[in-house]
Each structure stands twice: as structure tokens, then as C-alpha cells.
Design a protein around this motif. Structure first.
Motif, PDB file in Angstrom:
ATOM      1  N   VAL A  37       0.857  -1.193   0.000  1.00  0.00           N
ATOM      2  CA  VAL A  37       0.000   0.000   0.000  1.00  0.00           C
ATOM      3  C   VAL A  37       0.895   1.246   0.000  1.00  0.00           C
ATOM      4  CG1 VAL A  37      -1.782   1.274   1.237  1.00  0.00           C
ATOM      5  CG2 VAL A  37      -1.879  -1.229   1.125  1.00  0.00           C
ATOM      6  N   LYS A  39       0.064   4.461  -0.787  1.00  0.00           N
ATOM      7  CA  LYS A  39      -0.553   5.784  -0.576  1.00  0.00           C
ATOM      8  C   LYS A  39       0.297   6.638   0.369  1.00  0.00           C
ATOM      9  CE  LYS A  39      -3.280   4.333   3.416  1.00  0.00           C
ATOM     10  NZ  LYS A  39      -4.517   3.755   3.902  1.00  0.00           N
ATOM     11  N   ILE A  81      -7.984   0.536  -3.341  1.00  0.00           N
ATOM     12  CA  ILE A  81      -8.472   0.012  -2.060  1.00  0.00           C
ATOM     13  C   ILE A  81      -9.219   1.078  -1.267  1.00  0.00           C
ATOM     14  CG2 ILE A  81      -6.655  -1.745  -1.959  1.00  0.00           C
ATOM     15  CD1 ILE A  81      -5.212   0.089   0.082  1.00  0.00           C
ATOM     16  N   MET A 162     -13.691  -7.925   0.278  1.00  0.00           N
ATOM     17  CA  MET A 162     -12.663  -7.172   0.999  1.00  0.00           C
ATOM     18  C   MET A 162     -13.280  -6.598   2.266  1.00  0.00           C
ATOM     19  SD  MET A 162     -11.916  -3.679   1.505  1.00  0.00           S
ATOM     20  CE  MET A 162     -10.744  -2.397   1.071  1.00  0.00           C
ATOM     21  N   ILE A 164     -12.313  -4.113   6.041  1.00  0.00           N
ATOM     22  CA  ILE A 164     -11.441  -3.371   6.959  1.00  0.00           C
ATOM     23  C   ILE A 164     -12.103  -3.461   8.336  1.00  0.00           C
ATOM     24  CG2 ILE A 164     -10.303  -1.170   7.441  1.00  0.00           C
ATOM     25  CD1 ILE A 164     -11.071  -0.305   4.545  1.00  0.00           C
ATOM     26  N   MET A 194      -4.006  -6.031   7.315  1.00  0.00           N
ATOM     27  CA  MET A 194      -3.149  -4.870   7.078  1.00  0.00           C
ATOM     28  C   MET A 194      -1.896  -5.048   7.953  1.00  0.00           C
ATOM     29  SD  MET A 194      -6.277  -2.099   6.736  1.00  0.00           S
ATOM     30  CE  MET A 194      -5.734  -1.062   8.052  1.00  0.00           C
ATOM     31  N   SER A 195      -1.104  -3.994   8.123  1.00  0.00           N
ATOM     32  CA  SER A 195       0.181  -4.157   8.823  1.00  0.00           C
ATOM     33  C   SER A 195       0.042  -4.842  10.186  1.00  0.00           C
ATOM     34  CB  SER A 195       0.854  -2.795   9.018  1.00  0.00           C
ATOM     35  OG  SER A 195       1.295  -2.311   7.768  1.00  0.00           O
ATOM     36  N   ARG A 210      -3.121  -6.320   2.465  1.00  0.00           N
ATOM     37  CA  ARG A 210      -2.808  -4.938   2.063  1.00  0.00           C
ATOM     38  C   ARG A 210      -1.919  -4.308   3.135  1.00  0.00           C
ATOM     39  NH1 ARG A 210      -8.356  -5.472   2.542  1.00  0.00           N
ATOM     40  NH2 ARG A 210      -8.181  -4.017   4.270  1.00  0.00           N
ATOM     41  N   VAL A 211      -0.639  -4.234   2.852  1.00  0.00           N
ATOM     42  CA  VAL A 211       0.312  -3.821   3.886  1.00  0.00           C
ATOM     43  C   VAL A 211       1.012  -2.521   3.482  1.00  0.00           C
ATOM     44  CG1 VAL A 211       2.327  -4.512   5.226  1.00  0.00           C
ATOM     45  CG2 VAL A 211       0.634  -6.240   4.542  1.00  0.00           C
ATOM     46  N   GLY A 212       0.868  -1.491   4.321  1.00  0.00           N
ATOM     47  CA  GLY A 212       1.510  -0.203   4.048  1.00  0.00           C
ATOM     48  C   GLY A 212       2.660   0.083   4.986  1.00  0.00           C
ATOM     49  N   SER A 213       2.328   0.498   6.208  1.00  0.00           N
ATOM     50  CA  SER A 213       3.380   0.995   7.106  1.00  0.00           C
ATOM     51  C   SER A 213       4.423  -0.058   7.469  1.00  0.00           C
ATOM     52  CB  SER A 213       2.746   1.620   8.357  1.00  0.00           C
ATOM     53  OG  SER A 213       1.710   0.821   8.846  1.00  0.00           O
ATOM     54  N   ARG A 219       3.284   6.796   7.226  1.00  0.00           N
ATOM     55  CA  ARG A 219       2.971   7.652   6.085  1.00  0.00           C
ATOM     56  C   ARG A 219       3.279   9.104   6.394  1.00  0.00           C
ATOM     57  NH1 ARG A 219      -0.405   3.347   5.398  1.00  0.00           N
ATOM     58  NH2 ARG A 219      -1.774   3.883   7.104  1.00  0.00           N
TER      59      ARG A 219
HETATM   60  C1  LIG Z   1      -4.006   2.420   4.267  1.00  0.00           C
HETATM   61  C2  LIG Z   1      -4.702   1.145   4.044  1.00  0.00           C
HETATM   62  C3  LIG Z   1      -4.053  -0.082   4.278  1.00  0.00           C
HETATM   63  C4  LIG Z   1      -2.641  -0.212   4.812  1.00  0.00           C
HETATM   64  O1  LIG Z   1      -2.593   0.124   6.171  1.00  0.00           O
HETATM   65  P1  LIG Z   1      -1.283  -0.200   7.055  1.00  0.00           P
HETATM   66  O2  LIG Z   1      -1.817  -0.282   8.439  1.00  0.00           O
HETATM   67  O3  LIG Z   1      -0.348   0.932   6.843  1.00  0.00           O
HETATM   68  O4  LIG Z   1      -0.738  -1.492   6.594  1.00  0.00           O
HETATM   69  C5  LIG Z   1      -4.752  -1.243   3.992  1.00  0.00           C
HETATM   70  N1  LIG Z   1      -6.010  -1.219   3.510  1.00  0.00           N
HETATM   71  C6  LIG Z   1      -6.662  -0.057   3.281  1.00  0.00           C
HETATM   72  C7  LIG Z   1      -8.042  -0.095   2.758  1.00  0.00           C
HETATM   73  C8  LIG Z   1      -6.033   1.159   3.541  1.00  0.00           C
HETATM   74  O5  LIG Z   1      -6.698   2.305   3.309  1.00  0.00           O
END
Ligand SMILES: *Cc1c(COP(=O)(O)O)cnc(C)c1O
Length: 220
Positions: A37, A39, A81, A162, A164, A194-195, A210-213, A219
Motif C-alpha cells: 500500500v 498511498k 483500495i 474485501m 477493513i 493490514m500491517s 494490504r500492507v503499508g506501514s 505515512r
Molecule cells: C491504508 C490502508 C491499508 C494499509 O494500512 P497499514 O496499516 O499501513 O498497513 C490497507 N487497507 C486499506 C483499505 C487502507 O486504506
């Protein structure tokens, strides 16, 4: 290049955790896709992640994703996403390979029209609001069966669900619910985790996380 080794190391570590969780659940690590991820991350980190061999990315805003990814589109699978407004459907269908946030009939109709008009097929996921949170997008769990049927009637290529989960609750029951809803609707793909909780999601059947941080750091 200080970012290069940091994001490459983070990626290997996340892939290791995914593989370990998959094996614990008797699954093949190859059945889980890591969606990075990107963003709100700086371009240097994205370029370092591309250099590390990561090919699948998630973005939550159409406009931001266009600026970042049109110049880097080659060989990349891009997933939306975040929420999609109907007035951005044309741009979204042109840019993304996968849209994970289909959550209402009006949007489903707009996607069907635009895919027909542009002769483009985008793989779709239905977003489910498993925690029934008023501020969160997604179809209520009780409405999933009906909404899947509507999407199928429109000829949309829905491949999965999907979610959250609420930030304040354990995620596992939400992951388990999403897996049940997908199974009973004959959908094979689950975008969840996620993370903070991707390993748990993999143990409960996630086919993509879906892994961002955990990959890029906090971010900006
Ligand atoms: C930002 C986001 C993520 C990633 O989040 P992290 O906690 O940084 O891994 C995953 N899914 C969605 C829908 C997001 O908006």
C-alpha cells in the motif's frame, strides 16, 4: 540509497511472516499476494520497492494514484483500495487492474457501463462493512448475498470480498465472517489484513493482504 535496503528488508520480512502464517494454516505461501500500500509514501520509497521486485500495489485515491503510477505502470498490478465516486469511474477503470471497493448498486452500474464502453475488464471485489460501522464504506453483511447477485446480473467480474475490521476490536472474527460470506457466494478471493494483523488474516484464508506501514514506514 538509504531507502533501498530498508524497504527491501521490510518486504522480505513481511513475505517471511506471510509464508509462516500460510504454512501454519496448511496453505501454500504462493496463494497469498502481498499488496504494497503505497498511498502517501514518497516516490523514492516506491522506486526502491519496485527495485526490490515488488509488483502489486494498492492506492486509496484515484487522483494520487494517477500522478504516481502512470509513469511507472509497466509490469505493475495496481489495486484501488479506497472509496470510488461514480464521477471517477472512467479514470479508475483506465488505471487500475483491480477495484476492491465496490459497495453500492449505483457504482456497480457505472462500472458495468464504463467497462462496456471502454472494452476494459477490471477485476472487482465487494467491500463488506463487517463491523457495521456507520462511518465506514461497505455492504452490510446481511446484504452481501443480494449485492453479489446484482453484480453478477450486471455481468461484473466479481472475484472476491474485501473488509477493513473496526480498529477497536479483534480482527479475527471479522476475517472469519468475510471468509464465510465469500464461501457461501462461491467467491474465491479474500482481501483482508493490514500491517497490524496480516498474519492472522492469512491464517483465516486471506488470498491478498494490504500492507503499508510495515513495508514503507509511517505515512508522511
Ligand atoms: C491504508 C490502508 C491499508 C494499509 O494500512 P497499514 O496499516 O499501513 O498497513 C490497507 N487497507 C486499506 C483499505 C487502507 O486504506
Amino acid at each position: 540509497m538509504p531507502h533501498s535496503s530498508a524497504v527491501a528488508d521490510a518486504r522480505l520480512s513481511v513475505l517471511d511472516h506471510i509464508a509462516e502464517a500460510a504454512r501454519e494454516a496448511g496453505r501454500s505461501p504462493d496463494d497469498v499476494t502481498l499488496v504494497a500500500v503505497s498511498k502517501q509514501q514518497p516516490d523514492e520509497k516506491i522506486d526502491a520497492m519496485l527495485a526490490a521486485g515488488q509488483t502489486v500495489y494498492g492506492e486509496n485515491r484515484v487522483q494520487e494514484a494517477m500522478g504516481r503510477w502512470i509513469p511507472r505502470r509497466e509490469g505493475v498490478e495496481l489495486r484501488l483500495i479506497g472509496p470510488l465516486q461514480t464521477n471517477k469511474v472512467r479514470e479508475a477503470v483506465a488505471l487500475f487492474d483491480v477495484i476492491e471497493t465496490v459497495d453500492r448498486e449505483k457504482l456497480a452500474q457505472a462500472l458495468a457501463r464504463e467497462m462496456a464502453r471502454s472494452d476494459t475488464s477490471v477485476r472487482l471485489y465487494i467491500q463488506v462493512n463487517t463491523g457495521q460501522e456507520p462511518q465506514k464504506a461497505g455492504v452490510a453483511p446481511a446484504e452481501v448475498d443480494g449485492f453479489v447477485a446484482i453484480c453478477r446480473d450486471l455481468g461484473l467480474p466479481v472475484e472476491g470480498l474485501m473488509c477493513i475490521p473496526p480498529e477497536t476490536e479483534p480482527a479475527e472474527p471479522h476475517f472469519a465472517m468475510l471468509a464465510d460470506l465469500a464461501a457461501r457466494n462461491g467467491l474465491s478471493k479474500l482481501s483482508m489484513g493490514m500491517s497490524a494483523d496480516y498474519a492472522a488474516a492469512v491464517r483465516l484464508g486471506a488470498t491478498s493482504v494490504r500492507v503499508g506501514s510495515a513495508l514503507f514506514g509511517a505515512r508522511g
